[in-house]
Write a protein that holds these residues in place. Structure first.
Motif, PDB file in Angstrom:
ATOM      1  N   ARG A   1       0.825  -1.216   0.000  1.00 22.36           N
ATOM      2  CA  ARG A   1       0.000   0.000   0.000  1.00 22.36           C
ATOM      3  C   ARG A   1       0.855   1.260   0.000  1.00 22.36           C
ATOM      4  N   PHE A   2       1.988   1.222   0.672  1.00 25.33           N
ATOM      5  CA  PHE A   2       2.877   2.385   0.782  1.00 25.33           C
ATOM      6  C   PHE A   2       4.134   2.151  -0.051  1.00 25.33           C
ATOM      7  N   THR A   3       4.665   3.241  -0.604  1.00 23.96           N
ATOM      8  CA  THR A   3       5.908   3.175  -1.363  1.00 23.96           C
ATOM      9  C   THR A   3       6.835   4.295  -0.916  1.00 23.96           C
ATOM     10  N   ILE A   4       8.031   3.929  -0.499  1.00 20.12           N
ATOM     11  CA  ILE A   4       9.027   4.930  -0.106  1.00 20.12           C
ATOM     12  C   ILE A   4       9.995   5.138  -1.255  1.00 20.12           C
ATOM     13  N   SER A   5      10.408   6.374  -1.444  1.00 22.12           N
ATOM     14  CA  SER A   5      11.391   6.694  -2.472  1.00 22.12           C
ATOM     15  C   SER A   5      12.210   7.882  -1.989  1.00 22.12           C
ATOM     16  N   ARG A   6      13.289   8.172  -2.696  1.00 25.25           N
ATOM     17  CA  ARG A   6      14.114   9.318  -2.300  1.00 25.25           C
ATOM     18  C   ARG A   6      14.793   9.920  -3.509  1.00 25.25           C
TER      19      ARG A   6
END
Length: 121
Positions: free
Chosen positions: A65-70
């Motif tokens: 459900r969640f996606t982390i990126s940078r």
């Protein structure tokens, strides 16, 4: 050095929000960045983390459900939150496990201010 989080707010069950957290200052590099959350009376828990190389880890409760990126050039970490549930309601905090300055000085376990996410049922 500052970690400035933004993007929280009120959203309906099933909705989406995108959090951002920018590290500012004379920063040479930031190691692992992550998002944590806390509700009243509970311990702060890890939501997602991402290394400078892009390796991500997620709490079981948010996988899929969640996606982390940078963006390393901007020293910014993002958290795309989809299919939000009322149990995702919390204050979300960004964290950097190590911030290295051009001066050679480094900060460890650095926290930004929280941003409130409220998911209505």
């Amino acid at each position: 050095v500052q970690l400035q989080a933004s993007g929280g707010g009120l959203v309906q069950n099933g909705g989406s929000l995108r959090l951002s957290c920018a590290a500012s200052g004379s920063i040479w590099s930031v190691n692992v960045m992550g998002w944590y959350r806390q509700t009243p009376g509970k311990e702060r828990e890890m939501v997602a983390t991402i290394s400078s190389g892009g390796s991500a880890t997620y709490a079981d409760s948010v996988k899929g459900r969640f996606t982390i990126s940078r963006d390393n050039d901007k020293n910014t970490v993002y958290l795309q939150m989809d299919s939000l549930k009322p149990e995702d309601t919390a204050v979300y905090y960004c964290n950097a496990d190590q911030i290295i300055l051009y001066s050679g000085y480094s900060y460890t376990n650095y926290w930004g201010q929280g941003t409130l996410v409220t998911v209505s049922s």
